[in-house]
Motif scaffolding. Structure first.
Motif, PDB file in Angstrom:
ATOM      1  N   ARG A  78       0.788  -1.279  -0.083  1.00 24.16           N
ATOM      2  CA  ARG A  78       0.371   0.248  -0.263  1.00 24.16           C
ATOM      3  C   ARG A  78       0.976   1.469  -0.263  1.00 24.16           C
ATOM      4  O   ARG A  78       2.130   1.236   0.500  1.00 24.16           O
ATOM      5  CB  ARG A  78      -0.957  -0.543   1.422  1.00 24.16           C
ATOM      6  N   THR A  79       0.373   1.917  -1.072  1.00 23.27           N
ATOM      7  CA  THR A  79       1.102   3.575  -1.020  1.00 23.27           C
ATOM      8  C   THR A  79       0.366   5.046  -1.234  1.00 23.27           C
ATOM      9  O   THR A  79      -0.744   4.270  -1.025  1.00 23.27           O
ATOM     10  CB  THR A  79       1.333   3.783  -2.706  1.00 23.27           C
ATOM     11  N   PHE A  80       0.779   5.835   0.341  1.00 16.07           N
ATOM     12  CA  PHE A  80       0.113   6.596   0.795  1.00 16.07           C
ATOM     13  C   PHE A  80       0.605   8.266  -0.132  1.00 16.07           C
ATOM     14  O   PHE A  80       1.991   8.422   0.715  1.00 16.07           O
ATOM     15  CB  PHE A  80      -0.312   6.405   2.448  1.00 16.07           C
ATOM     16  N   VAL A  81       0.223   9.314  -0.158  1.00 17.52           N
ATOM     17  CA  VAL A  81       0.253  10.382  -0.462  1.00 17.52           C
ATOM     18  C   VAL A  81       0.257  11.005   0.665  1.00 17.52           C
ATOM     19  O   VAL A  81      -0.812  11.300   1.080  1.00 17.52           O
ATOM     20  CB  VAL A  81      -0.356  11.557  -1.256  1.00 17.52           C
ATOM     21  N   ILE A  82       1.187  11.679   1.742  1.00 17.85           N
ATOM     22  CA  ILE A  82       1.376  12.471   2.068  1.00 17.85           C
ATOM     23  C   ILE A  82       1.036  14.016   2.582  1.00 17.85           C
ATOM     24  O   ILE A  82       2.128  14.740   1.886  1.00 17.85           O
ATOM     25  CB  ILE A  82       2.064  12.064   3.433  1.00 17.85           C
ATOM     26  N   ARG A  83       0.292  14.813   2.459  1.00 16.47           N
ATOM     27  CA  ARG A  83       0.088  16.114   2.117  1.00 16.47           C
ATOM     28  C   ARG A  83      -1.369  16.495   2.691  1.00 16.47           C
ATOM     29  O   ARG A  83      -1.796  16.109   3.553  1.00 16.47           O
ATOM     30  CB  ARG A  83       0.051  16.791   0.845  1.00 16.47           C
ATOM     31  N   ASP A  84      -0.600  18.383   3.347  1.00 15.68           N
ATOM     32  CA  ASP A  84      -1.939  19.040   4.623  1.00 15.68           C
ATOM     33  C   ASP A  84      -2.027  18.518   5.375  1.00 15.68           C
ATOM     34  O   ASP A  84      -3.199  17.893   6.541  1.00 15.68           O
ATOM     35  CB  ASP A  84      -2.665  19.441   3.313  1.00 15.68           C
ATOM     36  N   GLY A  85      -1.287  16.833   6.201  1.00 16.50           N
ATOM     37  CA  GLY A  85      -1.634  17.074   7.395  1.00 16.50           C
ATOM     38  C   GLY A  85      -2.611  15.892   7.330  1.00 16.50           C
ATOM     39  O   GLY A  85      -2.714  15.202   8.140  1.00 16.50           O
ATOM     40  N   ARG A  86      -2.798  15.183   6.598  1.00 16.93           N
ATOM     41  CA  ARG A  86      -3.707  14.132   5.702  1.00 16.93           C
ATOM     42  C   ARG A  86      -2.472  12.669   4.610  1.00 16.93           C
ATOM     43  O   ARG A  86      -1.523  13.154   4.478  1.00 16.93           O
ATOM     44  CB  ARG A  86      -5.065  14.317   4.761  1.00 16.93           C
ATOM     45  N   ALA A  87      -3.145  12.159   5.334  1.00 19.07           N
ATOM     46  CA  ALA A  87      -2.525  10.135   4.393  1.00 19.07           C
ATOM     47  C   ALA A  87      -3.662  10.025   3.191  1.00 19.07           C
ATOM     48  O   ALA A  87      -4.655   9.580   3.545  1.00 19.07           O
ATOM     49  CB  ALA A  87      -1.864   9.697   4.899  1.00 19.07           C
ATOM     50  N   GLU A  88      -3.135  10.146   2.135  1.00 16.04           N
ATOM     51  CA  GLU A  88      -4.282   9.661   1.164  1.00 16.04           C
ATOM     52  C   GLU A  88      -3.782   8.419   0.099  1.00 16.04           C
ATOM     53  O   GLU A  88      -2.593   8.432  -0.678  1.00 16.04           O
ATOM     54  CB  GLU A  88      -4.759  10.834  -0.213  1.00 16.04           C
ATOM     55  N   GLU A  89      -4.588   6.842   0.326  1.00 12.91           N
ATOM     56  CA  GLU A  89      -3.682   6.091  -0.830  1.00 12.91           C
ATOM     57  C   GLU A  89      -3.769   6.322  -2.270  1.00 12.91           C
ATOM     58  O   GLU A  89      -4.530   7.350  -2.734  1.00 12.91           O
ATOM     59  CB  GLU A  89      -4.888   4.785  -0.601  1.00 12.91           C
ATOM     60  N   THR A  90      -3.087   6.268  -2.705  1.00 16.54           N
ATOM     61  CA  THR A  90      -2.520   5.556  -4.521  1.00 16.54           C
ATOM     62  C   THR A  90      -2.408   4.507  -4.505  1.00 16.54           C
ATOM     63  O   THR A  90      -1.431   3.739  -4.370  1.00 16.54           O
ATOM     64  CB  THR A  90      -1.473   7.299  -4.465  1.00 16.54           C
ATOM     65  N   ASP A  91      -1.905   4.619  -5.747  1.00 16.38           N
ATOM     66  CA  ASP A  91      -0.754   3.649  -6.461  1.00 16.38           C
ATOM     67  C   ASP A  91      -0.046   3.461  -6.526  1.00 16.38           C
ATOM     68  O   ASP A  91       0.486   4.348  -6.178  1.00 16.38           O
ATOM     69  CB  ASP A  91      -1.897   3.375  -7.993  1.00 16.38           C
ATOM     70  N   LEU A  92       0.809   2.390  -7.309  1.00 21.38           N
ATOM     71  CA  LEU A  92       2.428   2.847  -6.963  1.00 21.38           C
ATOM     72  C   LEU A  92       3.436   3.068  -8.018  1.00 21.38           C
ATOM     73  O   LEU A  92       4.321   3.160  -7.306  1.00 21.38           O
ATOM     74  CB  LEU A  92       2.286   0.437  -7.510  1.00 21.38           C
TER      75      LEU A  92
END
Length: 101
Positions: A78-92
């Motif tokens: 599982r891959t996550f983008v972390i921005r603006d105090g939030r983690a959002e799942e994304t693709d590889l």
């Protein structure tokens, strides 16, 4: 082996910084925590389940003020983008290629 020197060896005094990432499941591994190659000020975090068993993991990122509760399938990545105090799942590929092709 030839000796080598360190540029900086802290004495161990002072305030210890918060850990970047703690994972309460021994089966879940952090394989990547890096700066995004596409967006400034954005981080990428990649985790995977390493033992072939479904598991749950609580992952506080205390230094960033984020906590994740994640369920993993066997060997799931599982891959996550972390921005603006939030983690959002994304693709590889970190969103580089549209998936609706």
């Amino acid at each position: 082996r030839a000796p080598y020197g360190f540029a900086f060896c802290p004495p161990g005094s002072g305030t210890k910084p918060l850990p970047l990432c703690e994972i309460d499941s021994p089966d879940v591994m952090l394989s990547c925590f890096k700066r995004s190659e596409r967006e400034k000020g954005v981080w990428i975090m990649r985790l995977y389940e390493s033992q072939g068993m479904a598991t749950h993991a609580h992952i506080p990122l205390r230094a960033l003020g984020i906590e994740l509760d994640l369920d993993f399938k066997p060997f799931e990545i599982r891959t996550f983008v972390i921005r603006d105090g939030r983690a959002e799942e994304t693709d590889l590929l970190e969103g580089a290629v549209p998936l609706d092709i």
